[in-house]
Enzyme design. Structure first.
Site, PDB file in Angstrom:
ATOM      1  N   CYS A   1       0.734  -1.293   0.053  1.00  0.00           N
ATOM      2  CA  CYS A   1      -0.044  -0.066  -0.082  1.00  0.00           C
ATOM      3  C   CYS A   1       0.879   1.134  -0.121  1.00  0.00           C
ATOM      4  O   CYS A   1       2.091   1.177   0.339  1.00  0.00           O
ATOM      5  CB  CYS A   1      -0.942  -0.114   1.179  1.00  0.00           C
ATOM      6  SG  CYS A   1      -2.017  -1.217   1.264  1.00  0.00           S
TER       7      CYS A   1
ATOM      8  N   CYS B   1      12.932  -4.569   3.566  1.00  0.00           N
ATOM      9  CA  CYS B   1      12.223  -5.645   2.476  1.00  0.00           C
ATOM     10  C   CYS B   1      12.896  -5.065   1.300  1.00  0.00           C
ATOM     11  O   CYS B   1      12.648  -4.269   0.645  1.00  0.00           O
ATOM     12  CB  CYS B   1      10.548  -5.255   2.325  1.00  0.00           C
ATOM     13  SG  CYS B   1      10.078  -6.140   0.880  1.00  0.00           S
TER      14      CYS B   1
ATOM     15  N   SER C   1       9.605  -2.542 -15.261  1.00  0.00           N
ATOM     16  CA  SER C   1      10.521  -2.847 -13.994  1.00  0.00           C
ATOM     17  C   SER C   1      11.768  -3.305 -14.633  1.00  0.00           C
ATOM     18  O   SER C   1      12.765  -3.095 -13.815  1.00  0.00           O
ATOM     19  CB  SER C   1       9.695  -3.997 -13.117  1.00  0.00           C
ATOM     20  OG  SER C   1       9.081  -4.713 -13.648  1.00  0.00           O
TER      21      SER C   1
ATOM     22  N   ASP D   1      13.932 -10.044 -16.648  1.00  0.00           N
ATOM     23  CA  ASP D   1      12.898  -9.532 -15.652  1.00  0.00           C
ATOM     24  C   ASP D   1      13.435  -9.391 -14.274  1.00  0.00           C
ATOM     25  O   ASP D   1      14.491 -10.065 -14.117  1.00  0.00           O
ATOM     26  CB  ASP D   1      11.814 -10.660 -15.764  1.00  0.00           C
ATOM     27  CG  ASP D   1      10.365  -9.645 -15.425  1.00  0.00           C
ATOM     28  OD1 ASP D   1      10.535  -8.517 -14.879  1.00  0.00           O
ATOM     29  OD2 ASP D   1       9.208 -10.038 -15.704  1.00  0.00           O
ATOM     30  N   ASP D   2      12.815  -8.821 -13.396  1.00  0.00           N
ATOM     31  CA  ASP D   2      13.314  -8.631 -11.966  1.00  0.00           C
ATOM     32  C   ASP D   2      13.112  -9.728 -11.152  1.00  0.00           C
ATOM     33  O   ASP D   2      14.109  -9.924 -10.281  1.00  0.00           O
ATOM     34  CB  ASP D   2      12.736  -7.365 -11.494  1.00  0.00           C
ATOM     35  CG  ASP D   2      11.029  -7.581 -11.606  1.00  0.00           C
ATOM     36  OD1 ASP D   2      10.513  -8.184 -10.770  1.00  0.00           O
ATOM     37  OD2 ASP D   2      10.560  -6.901 -12.657  1.00  0.00           O
TER      38      ASP D   2
ATOM     39  N   CYS E   1      15.662  -7.965   4.762  1.00  0.00           N
ATOM     40  CA  CYS E   1      14.866  -9.233   5.068  1.00  0.00           C
ATOM     41  C   CYS E   1      14.969  -9.959   3.701  1.00  0.00           C
ATOM     42  O   CYS E   1      14.534  -9.492   2.590  1.00  0.00           O
ATOM     43  CB  CYS E   1      13.441  -8.855   5.512  1.00  0.00           C
ATOM     44  SG  CYS E   1      12.278 -10.466   5.240  1.00  0.00           S
TER      45      CYS E   1
ATOM     46  N   CYS F   1      11.764 -14.346   1.693  1.00  0.00           N
ATOM     47  CA  CYS F   1      11.239 -14.887   0.455  1.00  0.00           C
ATOM     48  C   CYS F   1      12.357 -15.819  -0.421  1.00  0.00           C
ATOM     49  O   CYS F   1      11.968 -16.616  -0.825  1.00  0.00           O
ATOM     50  CB  CYS F   1      10.555 -13.998  -0.377  1.00  0.00           C
ATOM     51  SG  CYS F   1      11.273 -12.674  -1.012  1.00  0.00           S
TER      52      CYS F   1
END
Lengths: 462, 462, 462, 462
Positions: free
Chosen positions: C2, C244, C301, C363-364, C452, C455
């Site tokens: 957000c 992040c 991106s 791609d990212d 972090c 993922c």
């Protein structure tokens, strides 16, 4: 069954046009409301401003500021034909850019066999945006020879065979016209230094305007900075008057004066005539005991009929059906089809007035018969001992070609049953049924030769 | 002045909830309508579905398909307080996720001094989204000790000092409750295998449901798959009954039965009592000549009062003010401020009934007095020879703390004029004015000790 | 995912809040936009103003006039979780009436296991209106002991175990706070005499504001008429930083500076590192002939990744996929379900660059893999001789618990294929596939211990 | 600057028409989108369906169910002229009821001096609803002699002196036509058993259709159940071709093939020609040091120009201006007037590429010059050492009469400054400015005698 209004040089045309239309709301439901304003040099955007809803919605959806310098305005409230897909383009006033400049039109009436006329103007190159006879009328004006608007109007409308009360405007002129037969009403009022043209006189009351007179059948009134001038699209009295008596029986507001008659008095007199013709309520040749019956009209149109009937007989009427305050518009859930629903939510009967009583129900007319059948069922369910229905007008045996929404034989319960009262009585599920005679109606009217009774007697002038 | 309804396991809850609300439309204007449906396991999205408009708009704006398997539903129609910015979050039912699961509430009533209660629950951590006492009530339930909903409800509501008729639902239960004083109505009906709870019994009529009984003051009814069970939030008759007589005088529909009395009959009796107390219309101690006067009620609330009054006297009433069919909602152009406008467009008088006649106008009550003043002016403008106003209830000298929209002394014409009838008469510009006495009202009520008359006599129980 | 923004005492807060939100549009799609303004004494109605659409729609639907005296404002753009029924009540800022007065909140982040926390506050009586952890956070604040807002915030947020960047406002105070691990960004800017808090620094650029510094992890900044004061919800450096990295890889705008790093440079460096690690494009151990291949990134991106990669290798990149100008929002016909559709309409390849060439697509990152598969199919259909896919970040093997929309193992193509590159390559239908190593990523980050990488490596701090 | 599309007997016309229009969104902004469907016997209501918004809005506002049996469809996306009050009636396709039955039209182009033509058709009785030349064209068709549509079209269009690419439909026929000069594009594609007509070929790519050929200048293609037949409104090559080169320079999507040329290649070639003509960037006769300058195009239209320029010179280009993803449509708060605002929010520069560097900015053309001035100011504010602007087309010295939105001398910065490059350079606040020569442009075009260059050289064919 539309309402039209035009104002010229009145104190506050923006407010007056919306309030006028609100007073004509009964002449057009949610099918559409439109307004158009001019500052005397040009029409004010949005031109026209149209909605598919009621007058209130049209007013609320006016975009932006209230225009400051409105000089003249035209408004229309539309009673659309069921089934056709709602479309803003059909909502009047229609505005076109013509060789006479911008021209707007609002129309109340109908044209028998307008498809033929439509083909003629299409052959001459017309490109139509709507399916209405109003646009055909407009194109017919454009295809006349005279190179001024007034001449073209006189040529076109003088030859046009249809029922119409019209209001037209250019940015600086307000024009009203009734067809030579005078089918539909149109009245002239004065407010401040200005003029109002409106379908009904109740408009003048609430605006505080003075009612001057009706536009005459065949007359075209032209209002501009020179005042009001009168022209004739046909020689005066060239055609017989054919004023629509259904305006008085059902359509118009009771507080209007239509074709020179107070509508509430007319309806009361229909009730009184019914009393004189039919007398006290009876069943199987036996008079009903006043203590064992209850007399009431279907609100609101038959309230005055009930008053006339009971006063003439020395009886008393009751308010038995409680009408929903918001029921001008039928409440219908999305997707609901059953129109009976509307009746059930619109009227709730007071059971303690009905239970074990014989109900004498008065109504102004019987068109499809389905609403009355629903009411009869409703009172029976609430314990009525029996039901007598009294209709304060004759059987409707013929469709209307001139603007009332009963256009086919099929939808007329009297026509479908070939005028057999017993069959109609069975259809509406009443114990007895009586219609006012056509002679009775003529007595109430008085100068009945000036009125169209075609829906009752089939004598169409056009 | 709100309407609430709940249905459980009825044949078609989706339709029934909207039709019920439509019948309660007079208890809530355009300020808001909300509904909430459950399939018995969970509430159906959108939960709740709320609009800032009338019931019809709420129904029309239902998004997507009609939900197929509705088991229970709750609905609310809101009469908002003027001035506050309209906000969907204030529209009920309110739905919250609580330790008891999802809980929804619809409320009719008001809480005297609710700010104090509000502070208490805020101190305990409540985060409020609305400014209504309804949400305070809801948080109060959440902050009780019992770990089951029924226990928390009994604890909370039993101690809550306010006027409330409530409907609450979980996804599988329908709950109704009236405060121990019984200020506001709530009735129980049966339809098919299911139940209906509604503010007024007219709902049951149009749905074809059977009226069973009222929820009792202090009673909580809990409806689930086991049927209806009755609990008590206070010992029966622990508190004196304080039923709001204004429901009968003005608020409820005439076809409803409220607190055990038929509203239309009650109003007719008010008119008859007025006839007995005040007698034939007079002015300056001279009886008015029946031929030179006209008696009429202000539609629709005073129609039965006029009937009772004239029948008692052997006089006849007329329908003089023609009410606009769509006037449930006041027509107001955007930006217009003058509320007089509403009256002018709502009622149009029949001049020929008024001209040179003394007008005897009956109404149920006089709150602000501005509507009556406008009507008096209107009939004078139409040629009335004089105006007598008869009010079928006593002077309203005190504001209502329990839910009727007359919350301050300032807005009450009687209070502002300290009960001086002459001054009030001048304010409304009538030639004479008479109020029914409080004794007369008590006679009409009968068991008046069960009713709240605080707005007339200032005796507040809470 | 957000975007949040708050402004205090800036020159034109009404304009600035909307323009800021517009610059954060990529952090929230059509799921919702909300704003709230205060004149320093109270919040300005509608409070809050929320829409289910984009920022532009929110601005266009502002009702009435632009408020004149805005002192502070808060705004939020929401990336909703798919599937949940859209509901305005979930759109932030949330506003509540609390014992501290009116309190509003906008939140970026997520709370692992928030259901447990939710149960706790419900037990304490909370009545929730939404399903979001934001409301839980808010209630947690309300249930603290301190009787002043600042104290309650420090107590509540200091103990709260979740990822959050928050903006809170009272009518006269603007508050910003980042969780102690610093998962999500929040920066401080100055404009005129006032302050801006925003998720990304690109906001400051377009407003002409000065970027001051980031809010520190664990810091609470309190802005009022005394200026900005700094408080700490945890001892400084009590917890390890967990910023992040996906913000830099994918989420943030390239023109923002996030966690002290220019996003465009970071992405270019990812491309360069890929060049160093992977080298020239090859297939089956054979270098591809530069004349027979074409290298391009997926816009927008991966544009900088392609630049970094080709510059490092001395190759040239092409713009092969033409991106639709309006494609910020995926075009979808009502009722359409196939998300592939979005890709097809979003990107159209230039066939003459592709035909008979080996396509090297950069791609990212690769989350679901479905977009890349669609692109691979698209270039093959346009005649590509072969397809090599290079991903400038490691395999995403673990879901995100802290606010990025990849919340389950099931939706991750790498996790589903247990990290087997060959299987993933087959899924996306490429001829070869390479991922940047986690060491490569760490080299690009530099101070990777502050980030972090859960993922990628499954090391969750919370 | 409008987009038109028609489909006939394709697999899923409802989807295809909306997706086609979405691909033509750049040819029409929020001024209007309209669609019209036929089931082969009649047009499907609403006919036409028009909105004042983008394609997505038009699709989302389709009322009710997706029509099941669509046989043919027409769509239009409109670039309205600024200032005129938006009006749904101006949104195409226009539909009229004519003597040939229902006839719909979508138009791309413009008619020099159409007021004269308009007067002529008004004299013949036309009643116009719009102010567009499209309606004039339609009426002209209606006023021809032949009594079949094809004959009337050939007669009307053959004599009509204006720029037009048209799509017309009856309920069962799809018709396309280009004016004899071929000003605007129109191409033919095949999908399944059906046909597509569209302004640009990128439509065919995303639909998976096959591009067949362009409609020829002066050709009318008539598609019905017999397939496609070709008619000629003028003898082939009776008039010189006047294809609009501005389509390639600016208007068309880079992935379209217009007038036989790939748009992206054309633009790249413009950049390369600029490199050959102008050479390495210099200032005051000194070549700029590659390390001290940065070369970039204004996205997206000049991206290929920058590629062509830098490749030709062996330099490298950067992506310096970050374009907002949602900026197809300029973001503007209600009431905002400053168009500079749009530029500021649309492009944000990467400061670290610009600071202390000389910026070489490439763009396709310079019309008003205000956008470029805003960009120049923006890069200077971010620390640019100097600014050179290179325009890849000649000075626009004359307005366009054929459909590009540059209709007056006043709005053209080159015309206003009488072609004085120094003055223009000052206006845009650059340090130096260079335009591609008209000879250079002609070299890039090749067959330049087939193109209209009137905006550059004033040689108007009509």
């Amino acid at each position: 069954m539309c309402g039209i209004v035009g104002v010229y040089n009145t104190p506050d045309p923006f407010t007056e046009i919306f309030e006028s239309l609100y007073m004509l709301q009964h002449r057009g439901g949610p099918e559409g409301t439109g307004v158009l304003f001019s500052n005397s040099r040009e029409f004010i955007s949005p031109a026209p401003h149209r909605t598919l809803g009621l007058v209130e919605q049209c007013a609320n959806e006016w975009p932006g500021e209230t225009p400051a310098q409105v000089h003249l305005a035209i408004g229309h409230t539309r009673y659309g034909t069921a089934g056709a897909h709602s479309n803003k383009e059909n909502v009047q006033p229609l505005l076109r850019r013509t060789r006479f400049g911008h021209l707007a039109i609002g129309h109340n009436g109908d044209t028998p066999g307008f498809e033929k006329k439509q083909r003629t103007i299409q052959q001459a190159g017309a490109m139509l945006t709507t399916t209405s006879d109003t646009e055909v009328l407009l194109h017919d004006i454009g295809q006349q020879e005279p190179d001024n608007l007034c001449g073209a109007l006189l040529d076109s409308l003088g030859e046009y065979r249809g029922a119409f009360s019209l209001i037209l405007t250019t940015p600086s002129e307000l024009i009203g016209c009734r067809d030579p037969w005078g089918y539909r009403p149109l009245s002239i009022g004065r407010l401040g230094d200005g003029f109002i043209l409106a379908s009904e006189t109740c408009v003048f009351d609430v605006l505080g305007a003075e009612y001057v007179r009706d536009v005459e059948p065949g007359e075209l009134v032209w209002i501009d900075s020179q005042g009001l001038q009168s022209y004739w699209i046909s020689s005066k009295n060239e055609y017989p008057r054919q004023q629509c008596v259904f305006e008085q029986i059902y359509l118009a507001r009771p507080d209007s004066k239509v074709f020179g008659k107070h509508v509430d008095k007319f309806r009361k007199e229909l009730g009184a005539e019914l009393a004189r013709e039919y007398g006290h309520p009876s069943h199987n040749d036996q008079l009903l005991d006043p203590d064992e019956m209850v007399i009431f009209g279907v609100p609101d149109s038959a309230v005055f009929i009930a008053e006339g009937y009971t006063e003439e007989l020395g009886n008393s009427r009751k308010d038995v059906l409680i009408r929903h305050h918001y029921s001008g518009r039928t409440f219908m859930l999305p997707g609901q089809k059953n129109r009976d629903n509307g009746v059930r939510l619109k009227f709730n009967p007071l059971r303690h007035h009905i239970e074990d009583k014989w109900c004498v129900i008065l109504d102004d007319s019987l068109v499809r018969g389905t609403t009355m059948r629903r009411i009869v069922r409703m009172v029976r369910k609430n314990g009525a001992a029996g039901v007598t229905v009294l209709i304060a007008s004759p059987q409707i045996l013929h469709p209307c070609k001139y603007g009332i929404d009963m256009k086919t034989y099929k939808e007329l319960v009297a026509a479908e049953n070939e005028g057999d009262v017993e069959k109609i009585q069975k259809f509406i599920e009443a114990d007895s049924l009586y219609y006012l005679s056509i002679e009775g109606l003529k007595r109430v009217i008085g100068d009945h030769e000036n009125f169209c009774l075609a829906c009752f007697n089939g004598e169409y002038a056009l």
